[in-house]
Write a protein that holds these residues in place. Structure first.
Motif, short mmCIF file in Angstrom:
data_model
loop_
_atom_site.label_atom_id
_atom_site.label_comp_id
_atom_site.label_asym_id
_atom_site.label_seq_id
_atom_site.Cartn_x
_atom_site.Cartn_y
_atom_site.Cartn_z
N VAL A 172 0.84 -1.20 0.00
CA VAL A 172 0.00 0.00 0.00
C VAL A 172 0.88 1.25 0.00
N ILE A 173 1.96 1.22 0.76
CA ILE A 173 2.89 2.36 0.81
C ILE A 173 3.50 2.59 -0.58
N ILE A 174 3.84 1.51 -1.26
CA ILE A 174 4.38 1.62 -2.62
C ILE A 174 3.36 2.27 -3.55
N GLN A 175 2.11 1.85 -3.42
CA GLN A 175 1.04 2.46 -4.23
C GLN A 175 0.91 3.95 -3.92
N GLY A 176 1.12 4.31 -2.65
CA GLY A 176 1.06 5.72 -2.27
C GLY A 176 2.13 6.54 -2.96
N ILE A 177 3.35 6.00 -3.05
CA ILE A 177 4.43 6.71 -3.76
C ILE A 177 4.06 6.90 -5.23
N SER A 178 3.51 5.85 -5.83
CA SER A 178 3.11 5.94 -7.23
C SER A 178 1.98 6.97 -7.41
N TYR A 179 1.09 7.05 -6.44
CA TYR A 179 0.02 8.05 -6.47
C TYR A 179 0.60 9.45 -6.48
N PHE A 180 1.59 9.71 -5.63
CA PHE A 180 2.23 11.03 -5.59
C PHE A 180 2.87 11.36 -6.93
N LYS A 181 3.54 10.37 -7.53
CA LYS A 181 4.16 10.59 -8.84
C LYS A 181 3.09 10.92 -9.89
N LEU A 182 1.96 10.22 -9.81
CA LEU A 182 0.89 10.44 -10.77
C LEU A 182 0.25 11.82 -10.60
N VAL A 183 0.18 12.31 -9.36
CA VAL A 183 -0.33 13.67 -9.13
C VAL A 183 0.52 14.68 -9.89
N ASN A 184 1.84 14.54 -9.79
CA ASN A 184 2.75 15.45 -10.49
C ASN A 184 2.63 15.31 -12.01
N THR A 185 2.50 14.07 -12.48
CA THR A 185 2.35 13.84 -13.92
C THR A 185 1.08 14.48 -14.44
N THR A 186 0.00 14.36 -13.68
CA THR A 186 -1.27 14.96 -14.07
C THR A 186 -1.17 16.48 -14.09
N MET A 187 -0.42 17.02 -13.15
CA MET A 187 -0.19 18.47 -13.11
C MET A 187 0.54 18.92 -14.37
N ASP A 188 1.57 18.16 -14.77
CA ASP A 188 2.31 18.48 -15.99
C ASP A 188 1.42 18.36 -17.22
N ASN A 189 0.56 17.34 -17.24
CA ASN A 189 -0.39 17.17 -18.35
C ASN A 189 -1.29 18.39 -18.49
N TYR A 190 -1.81 18.85 -17.36
CA TYR A 190 -2.72 20.00 -17.40
C TYR A 190 -2.01 21.23 -17.94
N LYS A 191 -0.80 21.49 -17.45
CA LYS A 191 -0.05 22.66 -17.89
C LYS A 191 0.25 22.61 -19.39
N ALA A 192 0.43 21.39 -19.92
CA ALA A 192 0.81 21.23 -21.33
C ALA A 192 -0.38 21.29 -22.28
N ILE A 193 -1.60 21.25 -21.75
CA ILE A 193 -2.78 21.33 -22.62
C ILE A 193 -2.82 22.71 -23.29
N PRO A 194 -2.90 22.77 -24.60
CA PRO A 194 -2.90 24.07 -25.28
C PRO A 194 -4.16 24.87 -24.97
N GLY A 195 -3.98 26.19 -24.98
CA GLY A 195 -5.12 27.08 -24.72
C GLY A 195 -4.94 27.91 -23.47
N SER A 196 -5.72 28.96 -23.36
CA SER A 196 -5.65 29.86 -22.21
C SER A 196 -6.57 29.39 -21.11
N GLU A 197 -6.28 29.84 -19.88
CA GLU A 197 -7.07 29.45 -18.73
C GLU A 197 -8.16 30.46 -18.43
N ILE A 198 -9.25 29.97 -17.87
CA ILE A 198 -10.31 30.85 -17.33
C ILE A 198 -10.63 30.38 -15.93
N ARG A 199 -11.24 31.25 -15.15
CA ARG A 199 -11.69 30.86 -13.81
C ARG A 199 -13.11 30.33 -13.92
N TRP A 200 -13.38 29.29 -13.22
CA TRP A 200 -14.74 28.73 -13.30
C TRP A 200 -15.44 28.84 -11.96
#
Length: 282
Positions: A254-282
């Motif tokens: 479970v601890i190992i899965q937790g580390i992978s979860y943290f890595k995936l959070v960062n990867t998802t953050m990078d994915n969001y930043k790389a999506i083309p287009g401007s941001e708006i507030r919702w």
């Protein structure tokens, strides 16, 4: 005497017939709901997650070599490169050494000390980089329990995951376009592109983690607080963090899965930043 035996036999047969009839009627009235139906309902919530199926995470623990109260050693595959983690625990202090493995060579690429202390409702984590004296940080977090994750996994509906507090979400149309969210920001995508598609997959994977093998840690708020507190999370440092909040720590898997979860959070953050287009507030 013979007449009495026949009478007794007839009476017993009548009682047996009545008992059989009553039993059949009762069983016909009782609802047919079974334990099997209940357990099948519980299986709707995933309880395991195969890390090899998480797209674009770029991280996998290849081998857990040693896991004791004083030493943790394991190998990882990160962006197609192999690393060896050697961690030494002494009280609240974890010393981590990370080596890049290439053929038979072993190069030290990271060396840092992580100290985890608790006081009242707060956990304080100090990170000290032994290869860069200017890279030192201290973070104090409060562990707060979370609500039930709510997500609708279907096209034309918002799909969301806590993502360690970043509240990732997406809405995808049938043509592949849609919208992506992080906290209060949103990007609108006119048509299909691979970056947005990767983001949607990673949000779903985060949601699977939170509802599955990491469900208990999610509800206790330990995923969000752990992500915020640990600058460079490892198996030993995450274990030390959990020990400050739990009477008994979960299994190493479970601890190992937790580390992978943290890595995936960062990867998802990078994915969001790389999506083309401007941001708006919702």
């Amino acid at each position: 005497m013979k007449s009495n035996m026949l009478s007794l036999t007839r009476t017993s047969f009548i009682y047996l017939s009545i008992f059989t009839l009553v039993t059949a009627l009762v069983l016909g009235i009782i609802p047919t709901k079974s334990f099997a139906a209940d357990s099948s309902k519980e299986k709707e919530i995933p309880i395991e997650s195969d890390l090899t199926k998480v797209d674009d995470i770029g991280f996998e623990i290849l081998e857990m070599i040693k896991f004791t109260d004083t030493e943790v050693v394991y190998k990882t595959l990160e962006d197609n490169e192999v690393f060896l983690y050697e961690e030494y625990i002494e009280g609240d202090v974890v010393t981590t050494e990370v080596y890049k493995i290439e053929n038979t060579s072993k190069e030290l690429v990271k060396s840092f000390i992580t100290t985890t202390e608790s006081s009242e409702d707060n956990i304080t984590v100090t990170h000290e980089d032994l290869l860069d004296s200017n890279n030192t940080s201290e973070t104090s977090v409060q562990v707060l329990e979370k609500d039930e994750p709510v997500s609708i996994n279907a096209t034309n509906q918002w799909v969301q995951a806590s993502g360690a507090g970043f509240n990732y979400a997406y809405y995808q149309r049938t043509d592949g376009g849609g919208s992506a969210r992080q906290l209060g920001d949103q990007k609108n995508i006119l048509y299909y592109n691979t970056t947005f598609n990767n983001f949607t997959k990673n949000v779903e994977s985060l949601d699977t983690f939170e509802r599955g093998v990491l469900r208990d840690l999610f509800f206790l708020g330990l995923l969000e607080s752990g992500f915020k507190a640990l600058k460079d999370p490892t198996v030993a440092t995450f274990t030390a963090f959990l020990k400050k909040s739990m009477k008994s720590i979960p299994a190493v898997s479970v601890i190992i899965q937790g580390i992978s979860y943290f890595k995936l959070v960062n990867t998802t953050m990078d994915n969001y930043k790389a999506i083309p287009g401007s941001e708006i507030r919702w």
